[in-house]
Design an enzyme around this catalytic site. Structure first.
Site, mmCIF file in Angstrom:
data_model
loop_
_atom_site.group_PDB
_atom_site.id
_atom_site.type_symbol
_atom_site.label_atom_id
_atom_site.label_comp_id
_atom_site.label_asym_id
_atom_site.label_seq_id
_atom_site.Cartn_x
_atom_site.Cartn_y
_atom_site.Cartn_z
ATOM 1 N N TYR A 124 0.763 -2.041 1.640
ATOM 2 C CA TYR A 124 1.038 -3.194 2.506
ATOM 3 C C TYR A 124 2.219 -4.017 1.999
ATOM 4 C CZ TYR A 124 -3.331 -2.208 4.847
ATOM 5 O OH TYR A 124 -4.328 -1.597 5.550
ATOM 6 N N LYS A 171 -8.459 5.803 -6.413
ATOM 7 C CA LYS A 171 -8.278 7.249 -6.229
ATOM 8 C C LYS A 171 -7.407 7.727 -7.399
ATOM 9 C CE LYS A 171 -8.723 10.937 -3.515
ATOM 10 N NZ LYS A 171 -9.981 11.557 -3.096
ATOM 11 N N ASP A 204 -13.392 7.906 -1.692
ATOM 12 C CA ASP A 204 -14.111 8.749 -0.716
ATOM 13 C C ASP A 204 -15.598 8.803 -1.058
ATOM 14 O OD1 ASP A 204 -12.940 9.960 -2.917
ATOM 15 O OD2 ASP A 204 -12.632 11.900 -1.964
ATOM 16 N N ASP A 228 -9.039 -2.616 3.054
ATOM 17 C CA ASP A 228 -8.955 -2.796 4.503
ATOM 18 C C ASP A 228 -9.929 -1.822 5.190
ATOM 19 O OD1 ASP A 228 -8.127 -3.481 7.020
ATOM 20 O OD2 ASP A 228 -6.081 -2.759 6.817
#
Ligand code: NAD
Length: 333
Positions: A124, A171, A204, A228
């Site tokens: 972002y 991640k 995930d 988000d």
């Protein structure tokens, strides 16, 4: 003396949601002087920036704002007004409480978590460009400074509110450098809070665990993009975007807004749920030290919902204005 609060009515369904919230806060007899500031599509149509500099300056001066959702043109045109506000006011901590509410049927019972989404960095940062006419590149920006302050905000919140555990979501198995820095920085901050349990999860796996073992999670801290996405997942677990509140805090300013967007297809239909913006406003009341008003409004709203008075999105047929009137009647006793 009245609290001064900047007010952005927003686009799409924003103005009708803001009107409902204003009415309820006024019925709870909280003395607020609303200072209207402009941002959003109306500004673009008038040839101004989507968030004019006067708006930024006013919120900086007053220190607090309540904001209806704003529309972002997709794929072209203006930058996101929401991202612009968060960046220009350095609202680095996006805090989204997730809890079960009366009258909202979901498979996820006894939800009680708080998400801390980093609000200024990651993909972002809006650093993106075409490398060649057919290849685009977008930079994922993660800094130790940005991560440390969101991690510290999450741990401080946990300590202040008697919460037991903070989980960092990342991640780092794939993005070993950027997410690796995020994880290492969270681990370093965790050492300053030996009273709070610390854990981490790959994003995930975290999504899967949220819908299977949600009671194992307490406070989550996430970089911007995962924050988000996971907060919309969590909003769905609560019963949908119509009931999911949020707040954006910086060192000097705070802006309160629902998780949802401007839901333009429902604009003017008097249909959408004001609870998400209302509970964002009760977070604002807490920030202003109006704790009793916060409890009164949340109590009245939950009582009304518990009696089955609710908008379409959570299985009812009450209009926005009738719902607001029912909360006002409950507040008046
Ligand atoms: P959205 O959140 O506006 O709406 C998605 C769907 O969620 C709606 O169609 C509706 O079914 C439901 N919904 C949302 N709010 C609701 C409410 N209060 N009551 C009942 N149902 C509700 O998402 P979108 O359609 O993807 O985005 C519309 C616009 O909003 C876009 O321009 C987007 O960029 C913008 N947006 C703004 C914000 C913000 O202001 N913070 C956040 C997200 C999206």
């Amino acid at each position: 003396m009245a609290h001064k609060v900047c007010l952005i009515r927003g686009d799409g369904t924003g103005p009708e949601l803001v009107a409902a919230v204003e009415k309820i806060i006024s019925t709870a007899q909280v003395d607020i002087e609303w200072i209207e500031v402009e941002a959003g599509l109306k500004c673009v149509e008038a040839g101004k920036p989507i968030v004019p500099e006067e708006t930024i300056a006013k919120i900086k001066e007053i220190g607090i704002g309540l904001k209806g959702p704003m529309t972002t043109p997709i794929g072209k045109g203006s930058v996101s007004p929401n991202v612009t506000l968060r960046k220009k006011l350095d609202l680095y901590a996006c805090v989204r409480p997730v809890r079960s509410l009366p009258g909202v049927e979901t498979p996820f019972k006894d939800l009680d978590m708080v998400l801390f989404r980093e609000n200024t960095e990651d993909l972002y940062a809006q650093i993106e460009y075409m490398v060649t006419p057919t290849v685009a590149q977008s930079i994922k920006l993660i800094s130790e400074f940005g991560t440390e302050r969101i991690a510290r905000a999450a741990f401080e919140y946990a300590r202040k509110h008697g919460r037991k555990k903070v989980t960092a979501v990342h991640k780092a198995n794939i993005m070993k450098i950027a997410d690796g820095l995020f994880l290492r920085t969270c681990q370093k901050v965790a050492q300053d809070y030996p009273d709070i349990e610390f854990g981490d999860n790959i994003v995930d796996n975290q999504c899967m665990q949220l819908v299977t073992r949600w009671k194992s999670y307490d406070v989550l801290v996430l970089p911007n993009l995962y924050g988000d996405i996971v907060s919309d997942l969590a909003a769905g677990m609560m019963g949908g975007l119509g009931v999911a509140p949020g707040a954006n805090y910086g060192a000097k300013c705070a802006v309160f807004e629902a998780v949802h967007g401007s839901a333009p297809k429902y604009a003017g239909l008097n249909k959408v749920n004001p609870v998400a913006l209302l509970f964002s406003a009760t977070l604002m009341l807490d920030h202003l030290g109006e704790n009793q008003a916060r409890k009164d409004i949340e109590g009245a709203t939950e009582a009304v919902m518990g009696r089955g008075i609710k908008t379409y999105d959570i299985g009812g047929s009450t209009s926005t204005t009738d719902f607001a009137d029912a909360v006002c009647a409950e507040l008046k006793g």
